[in-house]
Design a protein around this motif. Structure first.
Motif, mmCIF file in Angstrom:
data_model
loop_
_atom_site.group_PDB
_atom_site.id
_atom_site.type_symbol
_atom_site.label_atom_id
_atom_site.label_comp_id
_atom_site.label_asym_id
_atom_site.label_seq_id
_atom_site.Cartn_x
_atom_site.Cartn_y
_atom_site.Cartn_z
ATOM 1 N N LEU B 62 0.825 -1.223 0.000
ATOM 2 C CA LEU B 62 0.000 0.000 0.000
ATOM 3 C C LEU B 62 0.853 1.265 0.000
ATOM 4 N N ARG B 71 0.770 6.366 2.030
ATOM 5 C CA ARG B 71 0.003 5.399 1.235
ATOM 6 C C ARG B 71 -0.140 5.845 -0.213
ATOM 7 N N GLY B 96 -6.294 8.378 4.055
ATOM 8 C CA GLY B 96 -6.280 6.931 4.268
ATOM 9 C C GLY B 96 -5.372 6.563 5.437
ATOM 10 N N LEU B 98 -4.827 8.272 7.988
ATOM 11 C CA LEU B 98 -5.547 8.639 9.201
ATOM 12 C C LEU B 98 -6.347 7.466 9.777
ATOM 13 N N ALA B 99 -6.862 6.622 8.909
ATOM 14 C CA ALA B 99 -7.642 5.469 9.379
ATOM 15 C C ALA B 99 -6.772 4.584 10.280
ATOM 16 N N THR B 100 -5.497 4.423 9.919
ATOM 17 C CA THR B 100 -4.585 3.624 10.742
ATOM 18 C C THR B 100 -4.430 4.245 12.126
ATOM 19 N N VAL B 102 -6.427 6.452 13.679
ATOM 20 C CA VAL B 102 -7.691 6.472 14.426
ATOM 21 C C VAL B 102 -7.997 5.080 14.978
ATOM 22 N N GLU B 103 -7.830 4.070 14.146
ATOM 23 C CA GLU B 103 -8.131 2.707 14.584
ATOM 24 C C GLU B 103 -7.137 2.256 15.666
ATOM 25 N N ARG B 106 -8.002 4.100 18.925
ATOM 26 C CA ARG B 106 -9.227 3.543 19.496
ATOM 27 C C ARG B 106 -8.935 2.223 20.208
ATOM 28 N N LEU B 121 -3.695 -5.312 12.791
ATOM 29 C CA LEU B 121 -3.660 -4.523 11.553
ATOM 30 C C LEU B 121 -2.912 -5.276 10.452
ATOM 31 N N ARG B 124 -5.029 -8.078 9.131
ATOM 32 C CA ARG B 124 -6.128 -7.525 8.357
ATOM 33 C C ARG B 124 -5.652 -7.098 6.957
ATOM 34 N N LEU B 125 -4.386 -6.626 6.878
ATOM 35 C CA LEU B 125 -3.841 -6.186 5.586
ATOM 36 C C LEU B 125 -3.213 -7.343 4.814
#
Lengths: 316, 316
Positions: B62, B71, B96, B98-100, B102-103, B106, B121, B124-125
């Motif tokens: 990615l 990315r 994109g 940012l999703a990493t 934020v997740e 969290r 992660l 998942r990837l």
């Protein structure tokens, strides 16, 4: 025609349309919009205030007129990447919208109040009117349904308002203090009018009215209090208002909304389609209330203000 | 040729290139990449782990080959919106990417360790190799400069490595425990090799080596330990390595890096341009180390593994 201050109570989309109209017909600094924060929630670690955001985007001209929510020229790369990572994707967060939530959450984490954060954001976006949360204390709207008690966003977004509603609760509202700037707006000399925008009375306006300090300020208020009906000919312009009324055993119509606000309002503005409606003890005025264009919004705002000035003149 | 497990110690860009080569030439599950977390920081309320992210994006395919960081197919709506709101924009965060953050933030907030989050992660990837932070405890690289002590990202991004470096500190490293999966990788039977990737020795590898448990594991380790020089003919491929060496009063060259790793390594891989370099007590092997293509990465990975197998064979 008075030049005094105007207060508007507003939820999201529908209310924000009239708030924009008021913002455009009043001079900068003459309008304070008190926003519902019962829809606020924490999601992905971020503090999200949907109604405040809708007001910010709408009054700043950043709203998406096609979609009816969120920002215009939005991109969705974050949501796609989050889905790849297996994150929660039921609540759509646009890439630009995310900046609001991240910046708000960061500022709250540094000890600013929601009022302070909101004021900083609206100034930064060049909005001349004040946008104020009803309270800096947390209030959480919960919806009792045939699927049990649901958090507001769970009911509204995740379950698309499908469950049958039997009741509502505004957790924390009883202890919530009216936000300082909201209280100050009610105390301002020469208050011209308080407008209950055409938002969902049960989901968007009731949480605001559930803050004891706000209800007390409204009852004490010498200026005319005018509500605009969100129901036109028995139908909601958008959202679940009419469906909820039926589920709550109420006749979905403007008269039901007027009775709901009971002794709190002096006048009620209904759509021309409902002209002829009379409610004992209440001034009822009819005019086209469907707001398609900016002109519609400004025209309705002027109508409401003129009505307030007439009521104030009649009292004087 | 052994089929055993391989450990790679890596920072960001340069190290991740060789980590990708190793990932592609080894069977899934045979590689554990231990990542530097000294660059980790909290920004806008988000936990950002730049080197872990570079490894995730690189090994998942990615990464943005043009920019060299972040990315591919990235959009930048968030940064533009954040700038409008007056937020901090010195650290570029793609939508994109940012999703990493934020997740991760969290999940950390819900009590998961950085190891657990990173493993979730990478799975998942679809990454077959393990990616493990050096420690789940916080370690913060600080850089002493002619402008005083600076946090790593302040030095690296905000000040673009411009200040003169006189020293480094890895705050918290002394108390940091080696991450459980990193410790387990060192204990795995049949460990084939430990590879110090061609990352900046001072900024990227030293923080890893500063974790006492890792240094001890490396010293106890029976498998060959091989470092790959990030310096080719006195120049860094990317980043401030050579500049820093000069500022620290060191000769910028592969030999200086070899001496820096001292008794920790068994062999040192240098670029063909530096062929002929000899260092007492150390096996030195030369090969093209500039990794432009995936083939280059895989070829260098095979070279390092073959060298490890030769060293292990000579010992047996």
């Amino acid at each position: 025609m008075s030049g005094g201050h105007v207060i508007a109570l507003s939820g999201g989309i529908g209310g924000a349309k009239l708030a924009l109209g008021l913002d455009r017909v009043l001079a900068p600094g003459q309008l304070t919009v008190i926003a519902n924060t019962g829809d606020d929630f924490r999601h992905l670690g971020l503090h999200i205030s949907p109604d405040i955001d809708t007001l910010l985007y709408t009054l700043a001209g950043l709203d998406d007129p096609a979609k009816g929510w969120g920002r215009r020229d939005e991109s969705w790369t974050f949501m796609r990447a989050l889905a790849e990572l297996g994150g929660e994707t039921w609540f759509q967060l646009g890439d630009g919208d995310l900046a609001t939530h991240v910046e708000r959450t960061r500022r709250l984490g540094e000890g600013e109040s929601l009022s302070q954060v909101t004021d900083a954001l609206r100034r930064r976006l060049g909005i001349g009117s004040a946008i104020v949360p009803m309270s800096d204390d947390p209030v959480a709207t919960r919806v009792n349904t045939d699927e049990g008690w649901l958090d507001f966003q769970h009911y509204f977004v995740r379950r698309r308002c499908e469950p049958r509603v039997s009741g509502l609760d505004f957790v924390g509202a009883g202890e919530a203090r009216l936000a300082p700037e909201a209280a100050a707006a009610f105390r301002a000399p020469g208050l011209r009018a308080v407008v209950l925008c055409p938002s969902n009375p049960y989901l968007s306006v009731d949480p605001i009215l559930a803050v004891p300090g706000l209800r007390a300020a409204l009852e004490r208020c010498a200026a005319p209090v005018i509500a605009v009906s969100p129901i036109i000919a028995g139908q909601a312009v958008k959202g679940p208002t009419a469906k909820m009324m039926t589920e709550l055993g109420l006749e979905p119509g403007a008269a039901t909304v007027a009775r709901h606000y009971g002794g709190l309002i002096d006048a009620f503005v209904i759509d021309a389609a409902d002209a002829g409606l009379a409610i004992a003890g209440l001034t009822v005025a009819a005019t086209p209330t469907l707001m398609r264009s900016l002109d519609d919004r400004m025209r309705l705002a002027r109508f409401v203000l003129a009505l307030a000035d007439r009521l104030a003149g009649a009292r004087a």
